[in-house]
Design an enzyme around this catalytic site. Structure first.
Site, PDB file in Angstrom:
ATOM      1  N   HIS A  68      15.952 -50.547  -7.479  1.00 45.29           N
ATOM      2  CA  HIS A  68      15.208 -51.164  -8.577  1.00 45.29           C
ATOM      3  C   HIS A  68      16.046 -51.251  -9.849  1.00 45.29           C
ATOM      4  O   HIS A  68      15.492 -51.373 -10.946  1.00 45.29           O
ATOM      5  CB  HIS A  68      13.938 -50.360  -8.882  1.00 45.29           C
ATOM      6  N   GLU A 101       9.368 -61.877  -0.157  1.00 46.74           N
ATOM      7  CA  GLU A 101      10.160 -62.733  -1.045  1.00 46.74           C
ATOM      8  C   GLU A 101      10.621 -63.991  -0.314  1.00 46.74           C
ATOM      9  O   GLU A 101      10.761 -65.055  -0.930  1.00 46.74           O
ATOM     10  CB  GLU A 101      11.358 -61.957  -1.585  1.00 46.74           C
TER      11      GLU A 101
END
Length: 292
Positions: free
Chosen positions: A127, A60
């Site tokens: 998540h 990321e």
């Protein structure tokens, strides 16, 4: 006009912007060949090619860092985090570089970071988070949290047009659960303008994202059991957020509940609640009761 799911509306808005503006491209993990973890970009690489739909490495930091450089050079990147939780890896690039560049040098940084967020689908601790409050306190960033398919498309188009970095939080639990008629043509939904999801007279619920529907379910229940009329204000964006609309609703009902899916302490809802209490007591004639 056609009925679309929340996910389809996001995909439709992104596809239209890529067709309209060749500066717009998508980058993320598995967004190309696989079509994204949730299939938002399915078929995009076939249509636009691998140079506009990048399959990025598992980093990321690299994704957002490259987007910052590309945006400064005139591109309009849309980065996908597979899950919003992982945006923390790109924190430095977002809050130290991208968010400050326009203030420091006057350079636009038109980045959109799509963040599939939220719980409700047994995703576990890595998540399922809603980290929007972390970014809502950073000068230079805008934070978007659509609740409906119509807003999901319109707000995404506005985000891509915006010259500032935008964190676009799309709730995973809404992807295929929520459907609505969405215009086929391109349109924008302005930032900082709340909408009244449900009109009422007795209490105001200020919320955003998936909690709009939780509020609706609760409103149906208290209306049936206790005759309470609930007004639901969907902020749509939390930076900027629509103080005027919120205070107008609270003035009408004299009572406010802020509902958010976030940590118990320090979520952005606490800031909204404090603002409602302070400004309402100062400016409104109606008595205001703060409910926490």
């Amino acid at each position: 006009m056609a009925e679309k799911t929340y996910l389809q509306a996001i995909s439709d808005g992104l596809r239209q912007e890529m067709r309209r503006d060749k500066r717009v491209y998508v980058i993320g993990e598995d967004v190309g060949v696989y079509g994204g973890a949730f299939k938002v970009t399915q078929g995009f690489q076939e249509e636009f090619g691998p140079w506009r739909v990048f399959d990025a490495p598992l980093s990321e930091t690299a994704i957002v860092g490259s987007c910052t450089g590309a945006a400064i050079m005139g591109m309009r990147p849309v980065a996908e985090m597979q899950f919003a939780d992982f945006v923390s890896c790109a924190w430095d690039h977002l809050v130290t570089v991208a968010a400050k560049q326009r203030y420091r040098a006057g350079t636009a940084v038109p980045i959109v970071v799509r963040c599939p967020s939220g719980g409700g689908f047994s995703g576990g601790p890595f998540h399922s988070q809603n980290p929007e409050s972390s970014f809502a306190h950073i000068p230079g960033l805008k934070v978007v949290c659509p609740a409906t398919p119509e807003d999901a498309k319109g707000l995404l188009v506005t985000a891509i047009e915006d010259p500032n970095p935008v964190l676009y939080f799309e709730h995973k639990h809404l992807y295929r659960r929520i459907k609505a008629d969405v215009p086929d043509d391109r349109y924008t939904t302005p930032f900082g303008e709340a909408r009244v999801h449900r009109e009422g007279d007795d209490v105001t619920v200020v919320t955003w994202g998936a909690m709009v529907y939780t509020a609706s379910e609760a409103a149906d229940k208290v209306a049936e059991e206790d005759g309470i009329s609930t007004e639901i204000v969907d902020l749509r964006t939390i930076i900027p957020w629509d103080r005027k609309a919120v205070l107008a609703s609270v003035e009408k009902t004299s009572k406010a509940i802020v509902l958010h899916e976030d940590t118990l302490t320090g979520g952005f809802g606490a800031e909204i609640a404090a603002t409602i209490a302070e400004e309402a007591f100062e400016h409104l004639d109606a008595p205001v009761k703060r409910i926490t």
